[in-house]
Motif scaffolding. Structure first.
Motif, PDB file in Angstrom:
ATOM      1  N   ILE A 129      41.845  42.024  35.989  1.00  0.00           N
ATOM      2  CA  ILE A 129      41.072  43.263  36.088  1.00  0.00           C
ATOM      3  C   ILE A 129      41.871  44.333  36.838  1.00  0.00           C
ATOM      4  N   THR A 130      42.396  43.969  38.025  1.00  0.00           N
ATOM      5  CA  THR A 130      43.002  45.011  38.876  1.00  0.00           C
ATOM      6  C   THR A 130      44.331  45.531  38.314  1.00  0.00           C
ATOM      7  N   ASP A 131      45.036  44.714  37.533  1.00  0.00           N
ATOM      8  CA  ASP A 131      46.303  45.171  36.932  1.00  0.00           C
ATOM      9  C   ASP A 131      46.118  45.700  35.508  1.00  0.00           C
ATOM     10  N   ALA A 132      44.891  45.691  35.001  1.00  0.00           N
ATOM     11  CA  ALA A 132      44.673  46.146  33.618  1.00  0.00           C
ATOM     12  C   ALA A 132      44.816  47.664  33.544  1.00  0.00           C
ATOM     13  N   PRO A 133      45.291  48.185  32.403  1.00  0.00           N
ATOM     14  CA  PRO A 133      45.381  49.639  32.259  1.00  0.00           C
ATOM     15  C   PRO A 133      44.010  50.299  32.440  1.00  0.00           C
ATOM     16  N   ASN A 134      42.967  49.601  32.000  1.00  0.00           N
ATOM     17  CA  ASN A 134      41.614  50.127  32.182  1.00  0.00           C
ATOM     18  C   ASN A 134      40.743  49.026  32.829  1.00  0.00           C
ATOM     19  N   PRO A 135      40.711  48.991  34.170  1.00  0.00           N
ATOM     20  CA  PRO A 135      39.993  47.915  34.866  1.00  0.00           C
ATOM     21  C   PRO A 135      38.515  47.810  34.472  1.00  0.00           C
ATOM     22  N   VAL A 136      37.870  48.964  34.233  1.00  0.00           N
ATOM     23  CA  VAL A 136      36.439  48.932  33.901  1.00  0.00           C
ATOM     24  C   VAL A 136      36.238  48.217  32.566  1.00  0.00           C
ATOM     25  N   HIS A 137      37.102  48.530  31.609  1.00  0.00           N
ATOM     26  CA  HIS A 137      37.006  47.888  30.301  1.00  0.00           C
ATOM     27  C   HIS A 137      37.273  46.379  30.427  1.00  0.00           C
ATOM     28  N   ALA A 138      38.292  46.027  31.207  1.00  0.00           N
ATOM     29  CA  ALA A 138      38.630  44.602  31.389  1.00  0.00           C
ATOM     30  C   ALA A 138      37.449  43.858  32.019  1.00  0.00           C
TER      31      ALA A 138
ATOM     32  N   ALA B 230      44.243  50.259  51.858  1.00  0.00           N
ATOM     33  CA  ALA B 230      42.816  50.576  51.832  1.00  0.00           C
ATOM     34  C   ALA B 230      42.547  51.609  50.730  1.00  0.00           C
ATOM     35  N   ALA B 231      43.487  52.520  50.533  1.00  0.00           N
ATOM     36  CA  ALA B 231      43.282  53.570  49.530  1.00  0.00           C
ATOM     37  C   ALA B 231      43.140  52.969  48.132  1.00  0.00           C
ATOM     38  N   ARG B 232      44.003  51.995  47.818  1.00  0.00           N
ATOM     39  CA  ARG B 232      43.945  51.350  46.495  1.00  0.00           C
ATOM     40  C   ARG B 232      42.631  50.545  46.352  1.00  0.00           C
ATOM     41  N   ALA B 233      42.223  49.895  47.443  1.00  0.00           N
ATOM     42  CA  ALA B 233      40.975  49.125  47.401  1.00  0.00           C
ATOM     43  C   ALA B 233      39.795  50.055  47.130  1.00  0.00           C
ATOM     44  N   ARG B 234      39.764  51.176  47.851  1.00  0.00           N
ATOM     45  CA  ARG B 234      38.694  52.165  47.645  1.00  0.00           C
ATOM     46  C   ARG B 234      38.623  52.638  46.208  1.00  0.00           C
ATOM     47  N   GLU B 235      39.821  52.917  45.656  1.00  0.00           N
ATOM     48  CA  GLU B 235      39.902  53.430  44.290  1.00  0.00           C
ATOM     49  C   GLU B 235      39.307  52.403  43.306  1.00  0.00           C
ATOM     50  N   LEU B 236      39.693  51.138  43.495  1.00  0.00           N
ATOM     51  CA  LEU B 236      39.182  50.091  42.588  1.00  0.00           C
ATOM     52  C   LEU B 236      37.668  49.936  42.732  1.00  0.00           C
ATOM     53  N   VAL B 237      37.194  49.987  43.970  1.00  0.00           N
ATOM     54  CA  VAL B 237      35.754  49.822  44.196  1.00  0.00           C
ATOM     55  C   VAL B 237      34.984  50.976  43.545  1.00  0.00           C
ATOM     56  N   GLU B 238      35.496  52.195  43.710  1.00  0.00           N
ATOM     57  CA  GLU B 238      34.838  53.346  43.088  1.00  0.00           C
ATOM     58  C   GLU B 238      34.719  53.173  41.578  1.00  0.00           C
ATOM     59  N   GLN B 239      35.859  52.710  40.986  1.00  0.00           N
ATOM     60  CA  GLN B 239      35.861  52.537  39.529  1.00  0.00           C
ATOM     61  C   GLN B 239      34.922  51.422  39.082  1.00  0.00           C
ATOM     62  N   LEU B 240      34.894  50.335  39.864  1.00  0.00           N
ATOM     63  CA  LEU B 240      34.296  49.092  39.351  1.00  0.00           C
ATOM     64  C   LEU B 240      32.912  48.762  39.895  1.00  0.00           C
TER      65      LEU B 240
END
Ligand code: C5P
Length: 253
Positions: A219-228, A17-27
């Motif tokens: 997207i999720t494995d990219a060094p910069n998911p927002v850019h991807a 859940a922590a990783r999911a939260r992090e991705l959602v916050e970023q994206l």
């Protein structure tokens, strides 16, 4: 840009859940929706689904329900209560299963004052080729079977289906304009394939009339998911602008 962004669904295929939260916050400002599938759901449970839905991000709950009608209708009601935008069931579960599920979801939404959750169908898994399909007793070709199940899903009241870009245009021809087509297996031009056997660029998926494109690892494995994500949204936008021009030219205006 908003229209292109709304079409991009990011698959949260992560362990915690922590990783999911992090991705959602970023994206969350860069994409339209997030998909929670069997891995994250099994690891982190419905709590993470509710938590993300509660902060207002649209969620596609990809649990592919397949059981007797009453069981799926009840599970579907609970999925809707988590606040997800849409969830899916296997169309092979049959017309009654789909009809009772959509009825139950709509009834509960009305009773509880929520907007009704969309229910879409899974037709034929893209991991099944002709020979694997035949071994399950289905004598149709994968395309015939996809079309048959898409038609059954639509006739049973579902709002759309998951469809690879290969079949999307054919599904669109028989289901018409307002049926939702959700397409996984999308890779930006020049990206790797991961374990997807056949992949399509965002442009090809838009041309095949997909409404939503599901993208995970690029997207999720990219060094910069927002850019991807941004690059993919731009690719979608170019394809949308191109298809507008195409339709404009064809209509002779
Ligand atoms: O990482 P990737 O972009 O391949 O992720 C695609 C997502 O879409 C995964 O969650 C996968 O389970 C899902 N999916 C798929 N092909 C289908 C149906 C769903 O790749 N036919």
């Amino acid at each position: 840009m908003e229209q292109a962004k709304a079409k991009l669904i990011v698959a949260l295929d992560v362990e915690t859940a922590a990783r999911a939260r992090e991705l959602v916050e970023q994206l969350q400002d860069s994409v339209g929706m997030f998909k929670i599938g069997l891995q994250l759901f099994t690891a982190a449970g419905p709590g993470i689904v509710r938590e993300l839905a509660d902060i207002g991000v649209p969620i596609f709950l990809d649990l592919k329900f397949h059981d007797i009608p009453q069981t799926v209708a009840r599970a579907g009601t609970e999925a809707a209560r988590l606040g997800v935008f849409m969830f899916n069931v296997h169309a092979a579960g049959g017309g009654e299963m789909m009809r009772r599920t959509i009825e139950a979801v709509n009834e509960t939404a009305e009773k509880e004052g929520r907007s009704p959750t969309k229910v879409i169908g899974v037709t034929v898994l893209t991991s099944l080729d002709q020979s694997a399909l035949t071994k399950t007793g289905v004598m149709n070709t994968p395309l015939e079977q996809v079309l048959r199940l898409a038609e059954l899903a639509q006739n049973s009241g579902l709002q759309g289906v998951v469809s690879s870009a290969v079949e999307a245009a054919a599904v669109r021809r028989i289901t018409g304009k307002s049926f939702l087509l959700v397409t996984p297996g999308v890779r930006p031009a020049g990206a790797g394939h991961d374990d997807q056997a056949r992949v399509f660029t965002p442009g090809a998926a838009i041309e095949a009339t997909s409404d939503y494109l599901v993208v995970g690892r690029p997207i999720t494995d990219a060094p910069n998911p927002v850019h991807a994500a941004h690059l993919i949204v731009e690719e979608i936008k170019r394809a949308l602008d191109g298809s507008d021009e195409h339709n404009f030219a064809r209509s002779g205006r």
